[in-house]
Design an enzyme around this catalytic site. Structure first.
Site, PDB file in Angstrom:
ATOM      1  N   CYS A  11       0.864  -1.185   0.000  1.00  0.00           N
ATOM      2  CA  CYS A  11       0.000   0.000   0.000  1.00  0.00           C
ATOM      3  C   CYS A  11       0.900   1.234   0.000  1.00  0.00           C
ATOM      4  O   CYS A  11       2.067   1.134  -0.401  1.00  0.00           O
ATOM      5  CB  CYS A  11      -0.999  -0.026   1.153  1.00  0.00           C
ATOM      6  SG  CYS A  11      -0.271   0.001   2.806  1.00  0.00           S
ATOM      7  N   ARG A  17      -3.381  -0.568   5.483  1.00  0.00           N
ATOM      8  CA  ARG A  17      -4.014  -1.626   4.695  1.00  0.00           C
ATOM      9  C   ARG A  17      -3.138  -2.861   4.514  1.00  0.00           C
ATOM     10  O   ARG A  17      -3.589  -3.990   4.768  1.00  0.00           O
ATOM     11  CB  ARG A  17      -4.415  -1.074   3.315  1.00  0.00           C
ATOM     12  CG  ARG A  17      -5.536  -0.066   3.369  1.00  0.00           C
ATOM     13  CD  ARG A  17      -5.680   0.686   2.058  1.00  0.00           C
ATOM     14  NE  ARG A  17      -4.529   1.556   1.815  1.00  0.00           N
ATOM     15  CZ  ARG A  17      -4.322   2.262   0.719  1.00  0.00           C
ATOM     16  NH1 ARG A  17      -5.187   2.157  -0.282  1.00  0.00           N
ATOM     17  NH2 ARG A  17      -3.274   3.049   0.603  1.00  0.00           N
ATOM     18  N   ASP A 128      -8.183   3.879   1.189  1.00  0.00           N
ATOM     19  CA  ASP A 128      -7.226   4.279   2.222  1.00  0.00           C
ATOM     20  C   ASP A 128      -8.000   4.788   3.448  1.00  0.00           C
ATOM     21  O   ASP A 128      -8.704   5.787   3.359  1.00  0.00           O
ATOM     22  CB  ASP A 128      -6.339   5.384   1.638  1.00  0.00           C
ATOM     23  CG  ASP A 128      -5.219   5.776   2.581  1.00  0.00           C
ATOM     24  OD1 ASP A 128      -5.283   5.393   3.771  1.00  0.00           O
ATOM     25  OD2 ASP A 128      -4.297   6.457   2.127  1.00  0.00           O
TER      26      ASP A 128
HETATM   27  P1  4NP Z   1      -1.777   2.833   4.081  1.00  0.00           P
HETATM   28  O1  4NP Z   1      -2.400   4.207   4.668  1.00  0.00           O
HETATM   29  O2  4NP Z   1      -1.244   3.160   2.718  1.00  0.00           O
HETATM   30  O3  4NP Z   1      -2.963   1.925   4.034  1.00  0.00           O
HETATM   31  O4  4NP Z   1      -0.714   2.407   5.060  1.00  0.00           O
HETATM   32  C1  4NP Z   1      -1.664   5.390   4.760  1.00  0.00           C
HETATM   33  C2  4NP Z   1      -0.835   5.589   5.825  1.00  0.00           C
HETATM   34  C3  4NP Z   1      -0.131   6.778   5.938  1.00  0.00           C
HETATM   35  C4  4NP Z   1      -0.272   7.749   4.970  1.00  0.00           C
HETATM   36  C5  4NP Z   1      -1.108   7.536   3.894  1.00  0.00           C
HETATM   37  C6  4NP Z   1      -1.791   6.340   3.784  1.00  0.00           C
HETATM   38  N1  4NP Z   1       0.435   8.974   5.096  1.00  0.00           N
HETATM   39  O5  4NP Z   1       0.234   9.846   4.228  1.00  0.00           O
HETATM   40  O6  4NP Z   1       1.219   9.145   6.017  1.00  0.00           O
END
Ligand code: 4NP
Length: 161
Positions: A11, A17, A128
């Site tokens: 991800c 995720r 997300d």
């Molecule tokens: P992930 O969610 O891609 O599902 O781990 C996110 C976690 C952090 C961030 C964006 C999406 N961020 O911008 O820090």
């Protein structure tokens, strides 16, 4: 036993995720008694959270469902992952674009797939949940639990295990 089958979930941050997908896939593999056949990991296309554990909301959602994912640590996806893992499974289209940027050969690119393409009739991307509330994490859990079960079925059929 022959070489382990590598499965990597990808991800953006590797804290929301893909840690849940890694956890549910591992649980399906272990329930089937196939742990020794697989190398399972997750990574983020962005490195902002490298070294951190999963988001507390992902840890809580997993715990609610009987899984402990708190020992996972975030890391950034690297080009070598496209050789090391036979299945590089992304959560959304943005992850897919960013992952495919690292591919240098058609064989590497062919290893990249979208998790929700394992199931039909629902959304094609795992949303997300980072900026939303806890409901978003329950929704992600349901999507990835179902789709990682389907992914394991497909791999078992392809590999004859
Ligand atoms: P992930 O969610 O891609 O599902 O781990 C996110 C976690 C952090 C961030 C964006 C999406 N961020 O911008 O820090």
């Amino acid at each position: 036993m022959s070489e382990r089958i590598g499965v990597l979930f990808v991800c953006l941050g590797n804290i929301c995720r893909s840690p849940l997908a890694e956890g549910t896939f591992r649980a399906h593999v272990e329930a089937a008694g196939l742990g020794e056949h697989f190398e399972i990991d997750s990574a983020g296309t962005g490195g902002y959270h490298a070294g951190e554990g999963p988001d507390p909301r992902s840890v809580a959602e997993a715990r609610k469902n009987g899984l402990d994912i708190s020992g996972q640590r975030a890391r950034k996806l690297v080009a070598a992952d496209l050789d090391r893992f036979a299945y590089v499974v992304v959560m959304d289209d943005s992850n897919r674009r960013n992952t495919l940027r690292l591919a240098r050969t058609p064989a590497q690119a062919a290893r990249v797939s979208r998790l929700l393409d394992e199931v039909h009739g629902g959304p094609s991307e795992v949303p997300d949940p980072y900026y939303g509330g806890p409901d978003g994490f329950t929704h992600v859990w349901n999507l990835v639990d179902d789709a990682t079960g389907a992914l394991l079925k497909r791999i078992r059929a392809a590999r004859g295990i």
